[in-house]
Design an enzyme around this catalytic site. Structure first.
Site, mmCIF file in Angstrom:
data_model
loop_
_atom_site.group_PDB
_atom_site.id
_atom_site.type_symbol
_atom_site.label_atom_id
_atom_site.label_comp_id
_atom_site.label_asym_id
_atom_site.label_seq_id
_atom_site.Cartn_x
_atom_site.Cartn_y
_atom_site.Cartn_z
ATOM 1 N N GLU A 24 -21.825 15.317 4.534
ATOM 2 C CA GLU A 24 -22.548 16.561 4.269
ATOM 3 C C GLU A 24 -21.537 17.661 3.986
ATOM 4 O O GLU A 24 -20.394 17.586 4.455
ATOM 5 C CB GLU A 24 -23.341 17.000 5.517
ATOM 6 C CG GLU A 24 -24.550 16.170 5.818
ATOM 7 C CD GLU A 24 -25.212 16.570 7.136
ATOM 8 O OE1 GLU A 24 -24.772 17.541 7.779
ATOM 9 O OE2 GLU A 24 -26.167 15.887 7.522
ATOM 10 N N ARG A 69 -37.506 11.741 20.532
ATOM 11 C CA ARG A 69 -37.570 11.524 21.986
ATOM 12 C C ARG A 69 -37.624 12.874 22.681
ATOM 13 O O ARG A 69 -37.557 13.921 22.036
ATOM 14 C CB ARG A 69 -36.307 10.797 22.437
ATOM 15 C CG ARG A 69 -35.065 11.570 22.000
ATOM 16 C CD ARG A 69 -33.791 11.038 22.570
ATOM 17 N NE ARG A 69 -32.624 11.569 21.898
ATOM 18 C CZ ARG A 69 -32.039 12.716 22.139
ATOM 19 N NH1 ARG A 69 -32.534 13.522 23.055
ATOM 20 N NH2 ARG A 69 -30.968 13.110 21.475
ATOM 21 N N HIS A 97 -19.216 19.868 19.142
ATOM 22 C CA HIS A 97 -20.523 19.464 18.583
ATOM 23 C C HIS A 97 -21.520 19.014 19.644
ATOM 24 O O HIS A 97 -22.531 18.401 19.315
ATOM 25 C CB HIS A 97 -20.374 18.328 17.558
ATOM 26 C CG HIS A 97 -19.390 18.610 16.475
ATOM 27 N ND1 HIS A 97 -19.426 19.742 15.713
ATOM 28 C CD2 HIS A 97 -18.335 17.896 16.021
ATOM 29 C CE1 HIS A 97 -18.429 19.725 14.847
ATOM 30 N NE2 HIS A 97 -17.745 18.616 15.022
ATOM 31 N N LYS A 114 -30.324 9.250 10.521
ATOM 32 C CA LYS A 114 -29.961 10.525 9.888
ATOM 33 C C LYS A 114 -30.225 10.500 8.379
ATOM 34 O O LYS A 114 -30.743 11.470 7.822
ATOM 35 C CB LYS A 114 -28.497 10.845 10.159
ATOM 36 C CG LYS A 114 -28.237 11.303 11.598
ATOM 37 C CD LYS A 114 -26.782 11.677 11.771
ATOM 38 C CE LYS A 114 -26.378 11.814 13.208
ATOM 39 N NZ LYS A 114 -26.776 13.080 13.818
HETATM 40 P P1 ADP Z 1 -25.207 14.240 16.685
HETATM 41 O O1 ADP Z 1 -26.451 13.459 16.396
HETATM 42 O O2 ADP Z 1 -23.969 13.403 16.792
HETATM 43 O O3 ADP Z 1 -25.387 15.201 17.825
HETATM 44 P P2 ADP Z 1 -25.852 16.248 14.686
HETATM 45 O O4 ADP Z 1 -26.090 15.893 13.275
HETATM 46 O O5 ADP Z 1 -27.075 16.520 15.526
HETATM 47 O O6 ADP Z 1 -24.959 15.114 15.375
HETATM 48 O O7 ADP Z 1 -24.888 17.507 14.758
HETATM 49 C C1 ADP Z 1 -24.353 17.959 15.973
HETATM 50 C C2 ADP Z 1 -23.630 19.272 15.737
HETATM 51 O O8 ADP Z 1 -22.571 19.098 14.794
HETATM 52 C C3 ADP Z 1 -24.483 20.373 15.152
HETATM 53 O O9 ADP Z 1 -25.233 21.065 16.129
HETATM 54 C C4 ADP Z 1 -23.430 21.255 14.524
HETATM 55 O O10 ADP Z 1 -22.750 22.014 15.478
HETATM 56 C C5 ADP Z 1 -22.461 20.230 13.969
HETATM 57 N N1 ADP Z 1 -22.809 19.883 12.568
HETATM 58 C C6 ADP Z 1 -23.518 18.822 12.151
HETATM 59 N N2 ADP Z 1 -23.621 18.815 10.819
HETATM 60 C C7 ADP Z 1 -22.976 19.900 10.381
HETATM 61 C C8 ADP Z 1 -22.704 20.449 9.084
HETATM 62 N N3 ADP Z 1 -23.122 19.870 7.956
HETATM 63 N N4 ADP Z 1 -21.984 21.604 9.007
HETATM 64 C C9 ADP Z 1 -21.521 22.208 10.128
HETATM 65 N N5 ADP Z 1 -21.721 21.731 11.360
HETATM 66 C C10 ADP Z 1 -22.439 20.592 11.499
#
Ligand code: ADP
Length: 512
Positions: free
Chosen positions: A200, A292, A235, A116
Site C-alpha cells: 500500500e 471479531r 503499529h 486484507k
Molecule cells: P495489522 O492487522 O497487522 O494490525 P493493519 O493493517 O490493521 O495491520 O495496520 C496497523 C497499523 O499500521 C495502522 O493502524 C497504522 O498505524 C499502520 N498502517 C497500516 N497501513 C498503513 C498505511 N498504508 N499507511 C500508514 N500506516 C499504515
C-alpha cells in the site's frame, strides 16, 4: 438462548465473556493449557478442561481439541474471543459440522472480509475508499518493486495474513526494497505460516479511526460509531478512545455508511470492526475488517451503554437487534489503556513472573477488565496483556483525569508493567490537545533518551525499590537470628512483600 458456552480463549477476554454469560444465566466452560491451570478464567468458569501444553498450536489453536471439549461438556455454542482462532474460518466450519453455534460471523463472510486483500477488493466494489496500492497478493518481488516505483515511495509492505503489526515494513526508497521484502515475508511466514505480501502507499502520520458495527441475521446492520486508536507503538494500539476529537457528525455518518455498506456486501452477521486511516484533510481510507470482538470494545460499551458480548450472543442465538442505528446516541467520553506485563526500561520486553501483590483501581467512571490476580504467575508463553483499564467521563478532560487517578491507584509488584508509560502520555500537551497520529508515540519514545527515567515519573517506584532493599536487609537479619537459634515468629518468607506493600501504601497516603 444457549444453555452452555465454551470460551475458546484465555486471559482478560475469557473473563470478560464469562461475565456476560453469567449475567445471561448461561453456564461457561473454560479451556486451559498446562501453564494456565490456575488462571482467573479457569477459576471463574463453571467447568474447565485441559487442552494440552503451553504452545498455542498444541492447545488454544487446536480446533479438534476445542470441539472435542465442547461436545463432551454439552456446549451448544463457542465464543472465540479475539486472537487465537477468532479469525480462522475453519472454526465456524468445524462448529457447523459438530452442530454447535459459532458466536461470530459465518465462515464465508469471515473469508470475504477478513483477508486484507479480499477486504480491499470488496471495499472497492462497494465504493468504500481504500489506501492506494495492490488489491491482490504479489508473488514476484520485481512486480512489487515496479509498482512501488510507479506509486512513489514511501510504500508499506504488508502480509496478506497480517495481524498485530507483523509482516509489515515501510520502504522509503528503491535501495531498501529487497531487504524489506525479504524481512517482511520471512516474518509473515513465521507468524502466520503464509509468506504472501501485498503493498500500500504509506500514508504519513494518519489517524487510525475504526467503526464498530453490529449485524443480525435478519438484515439489520448498525454502526455504533467510531473509536480513535491513533496512539500506537510499532503499529500496535496502546490507547483507544471514543468519540474521536476530529470526527464531525457528517464524517461519522459517512464512515458509518461505508462500514455498513461493506458489512452488507460481505453478508456479515455479528459484531465486527471496519478500520480506516484518516488523513489531515479528513479523507478516510479502508484499512481492514476485524471479523471479531476487538480488544478495545469496552470504549464503545461505555459511551453507548450497550454490552457487545451479550449482543454477540443474542445475535448468534438468532435474535433481532433491538434498536436501529438512529436511536444510538453516544454519551460522554471513554478511554482505554492496555496494561501489559512488559518492561518499558528494557525495550518493552515481556515481563512474565509471579504477581506478588496488586491493587485494582475503582471509583467513579472506572472499569477494570482484569485477567490476573495476586499470587498468579504470568506465563511467558502468550501475549502479556494483564488487564484493560477503562475510564468514562462527561468530557474528555474528566475522562483523562479519572484515568490518571486510577493509574495512580494501580499497583502491581513482582512484575514490570507499562503503567508508567500511560501516566506520562496522559500528561503530554499534544495528547491533551488531541494532536496525535499513528507515529506520535514512536516519535515521543525516540525523543526520550532514557525511557526508564522519563516514563515512570511516579515517585513511588523509587520508594518501592528502597522498601524492597530494607525488606531484604531485615529478612537477612531475621534469617541470621534464626540460624543462630534466636526465636522467630515464622512466615519470614512473606515479609519482604509486606514491607513493599506498606511502603507503597504510605506513598499513596502522602500523595496530594
Ligand atoms: P495489522 O492487522 O497487522 O494490525 P493493519 O493493517 O490493521 O495491520 O495496520 C496497523 C497499523 O499500521 C495502522 O493502524 C497504522 O498505524 C499502520 N498502517 C497500516 N497501513 C498503513 C498505511 N498504508 N499507511 C500508514 N500506516 C499504515
Amino acid at each position: 438462548m444457549f444453555r452452555k458456552i465454551l470460551i475458546a480463549n484465555r486471559g482478560e477476554i475469557a473473563v470478560r465473556i464469562l461475565r456476560a454469560c453469567h449475567e445471561l444465566g448461561i453456564r461457561c466452560v473454560a479451556v486451559f493449557s498446562d501453564v494456565d491451570r490456575k488462571s482467573l478464567h479457569v477459576r471463574l468458569a463453571d467447568e474447565a478442561y485441559p487442552i494440552g501444553p503451553a504452545p498455542s498450536r498444541e492447545s488454544y489453536l487446536s480446533i479438534e481439541k476445542i470441539i472435542d471439549v465442547a461436545r463432551r461438556s454439552g456446549c451448544d455454542a463457542i465464543h472465540p474471543g479475539y486472537g487465537f482462532l477468532a479469525e480462522n474460518a475453519a472454526l465456524p466450519r468445524a462448529c457447523t459440522e459438530a452442530g454447535i453455534t459459532f458466536i461470530g460471523p459465518g465462515a464465508e463472510a469471515m473469508e470475504a472480509l477478513g483477508s486484507k486483500t479480499a477486504g480491499r477488493q470488496l471495499a472497492r466494489r462497494c465504493d468504500v475508499p481504500t489506501v492506494p496500492g495492490a488489491n491482490d497478493p504479489i508473488e514476484n518481488p520485481d512486480d512489487a518493486q515496479a509498482l512501488s516505483q510507479n506509486m512513489g515511495f514511501p510504500v508499506l509492505l504488508k502480509a496478506v495474513a497480517g495481524g498485530g503489526g507483523k509482516g509489515m515494513r515501510v520502504v522509503t526508497c528503491d535501495a531498501e526494497f529487497r531487504p524489506a521484502w525479504r524481512d517482511a515475508s520471512s516474518e509473515a511466514l513465521n507468524a502466520f505460516g503464509d509468506a504472501r505480501l501485498y503493498l500500500e502507499k504509506y500514508l504519513e502520520k494518519p489517524r487510525h479511526i475504526e467503526i464498530q458495527i453490529l449485524a443480525d441475521a435478519h438484515g439489520r446492520v448498525v454502526s455504533l460509531g467510531e473509536r480513535e486508536c491513533s496512539v500506537q507503538r510499532r503499529h500496535q494500539k496502546v490507547i483507544e478512545e471514543a468519540p474521536s476529537l476530529v470526527v464531525t457528525p457528517e464524517l461519522r455518518k459517512k464512515m458509518g455508511d461505508a462500514a455498513v455498506r461493506l458489512a452488507r456486501a460481505g453478508g456479515y452477521v455479528n459484531a465486527g470492526t471496519v478500520e480506516f486511516l484518516v488523513d489531515a484533510h479528513l479523507n478516510f481510507y479502508f484499512l481492514e475488517v476485524n471479523t471479531r470482538l476487538q480488544v478495545e470494545h469496552p470504549v464503545t460499551e461505555q459511551v453507548t451503554g450497550l454490552d457487545l458480548v451479550k449482543l454477540q450472543i443474542a445475535i448468534a442465538a438468532d435474535h433481532r437487534l433491538p434498536f436501529a442505528w438512529e436511536t444510538i446516541t453516544p454519551r460522554g467520553h471513554a478511554m482505554e489503556v492496555r496494561l501489559y506485563a512488559e518492561d518499558p526500561d528494557n525495550k518493552f520486553f515481556p515481563s512474565p513472573g509471579k504477581i506478588l501483590s496488586c491493587h485494582a483501581p475503582s471509583g467513579p467512571g472506572i472499569r477494570l477488565d482484569e485477567g490476573v490476580y495476586e499470587g498468579w504467575t504470568v506465563p511467558m508463553d502468550y501475549d502479556p496483556l494483564l488487564s484493560k483499564l477503562i475510564a468514562w467521563g462527561n468530557s474528555r478532560e474528566e475522562t483523562i483525569a479519572r484515568l490518571r487517578r486510577a493509574l495512580g491507584e494501580y499497583t502491581v509488584t513482582g512484575i514490570k508493567t507499562n503503567a508508567g508509560l500511560f501516566r506520562r502520555i496522559l500528561a503530554e500537551p499534544d495528547f491533551l490537545r488531541g494532536e496525535i497520529h499513528t507515529k506520535w508515540l514512536d516519535e515521543l519514545l525516540q525523543r526520550s533518551s532514557s525511557v526508564a527515567r522519563s516514563f515512570d515519573e511516579d515517585p513511588k517506584t523509587d520508594h518501592a525499590a528502597d522498601a524492597a532493599a530494607i525488606a531484604a536487609a531485615l529478612w537477612q537479619t531475621n534469617f541470621s537470628e534464626k540460624s543462630s537459634g534466636q526465636p522467630s515468629s515464622g512466615q519470614e518468607s512473606c515479609r519482604p512483600s509486606r514491607w513493599k506493600q506498606e511502603g507503597r501504601r504510605q506513598q499513596l497516603d502522602r500523595r496530594p
